[in-house]
Scaffold this motif. Structure first.
Motif, PDB file in Angstrom:
ATOM      1  N   SER A  14       0.839  -1.115   0.040  1.00 16.84           N
ATOM      2  CA  SER A  14       0.064  -0.001   0.040  1.00 16.84           C
ATOM      3  C   SER A  14       0.878   1.048   0.032  1.00 16.84           C
ATOM      4  N   GLN A  40      -1.170   7.944  -5.997  1.00 13.29           N
ATOM      5  CA  GLN A  40      -1.523   6.535  -5.478  1.00 13.29           C
ATOM      6  C   GLN A  40      -2.417   6.589  -4.395  1.00 13.29           C
ATOM      7  N   ARG A  43      -5.905   7.145  -6.110  1.00 12.28           N
ATOM      8  CA  ARG A  43      -6.308   6.285  -6.856  1.00 12.28           C
ATOM      9  C   ARG A  43      -6.895   5.252  -5.818  1.00 12.28           C
ATOM     10  N   GLU A  44      -6.069   4.900  -5.041  1.00 14.24           N
ATOM     11  CA  GLU A  44      -6.758   3.912  -3.833  1.00 14.24           C
ATOM     12  C   GLU A  44      -8.005   4.216  -3.166  1.00 14.24           C
ATOM     13  N   ARG A  48     -11.692   2.643  -3.435  1.00 13.79           N
ATOM     14  CA  ARG A  48     -12.545   2.074  -2.233  1.00 13.79           C
ATOM     15  C   ARG A  48     -14.085   2.802  -2.324  1.00 13.79           C
TER      16      ARG A  48
END
Length: 151
Positions: A14, A40, A43-44, A48
């Motif tokens: 992560s 990043q 994007r995560e 979600r």
């Protein structure tokens, strides 16, 4: 080293794992790492959010389908109850009419097994073998009490 070449990581690191690795470097490198890390993290977060929206949409569709099915079941039940009432009134009316016009056997046939069996089938949606036996016994008892037909 050769053992590590054939293996695959069990999970994707992560953004926080990467940040923890970069935290061991000097502050200038950390600032560069954090600026590279921000897309990043975005994007995560977006992934979600999309997963949560998809789950909520699925649950909403499931609730709508359940509500629709409950409405249909209720309508089927009401149609059965109304049909039972119509059949009961028709059978009672035919029984009274037949009984007042010197047709006692026909009156018993309309009032006995026909009335009980059909009303139970329409109202409850089921019928038992014992119900038919009891209705037949009642009709037989009523028929035995009638005077014999004239010659």
């Amino acid at each position: 080293m050769a053992e590590e070449l054939g293996t695959q990581p069990t999970r994707q690191p992560s953004a926080l794992d990467i940040a923890a690795q970069w935290a061991q470097l000097p502050a200038e490198h950390l600032a560069v790492a954090l600026s590279a890390l921000e897309p990043q993290l975005a994007r995560e977060h977006e992934a979600r959010v999309l997963a949560e929206q998809a789950r909520a949409h699925f649950e909403l569709e499931q609730l709508r389908a359940d509500a629709t099915e409950l409405g249909r079941a209720h309508r089927r039940y009401l149609v059965g109850v109304y049909s039972a009432a119509v059949v009961a009134l028709a059978a009672l009316g035919a029984s009274v009419y037949s009984g007042t016009h010197q047709q006692p056997w026909l009156a018993i046939a309309f009032f006995g097994p026909t009335l009980l069996s059909l009303v139970k089938i329409f109202a409850l949606g089921r019928s038992d073998a014992n119900d038919l036996k009891q209705a037949a016994a009642a009709a037989k008892a009523a028929a035995n009490m009638l005077p014999p037909p004239p010659p």
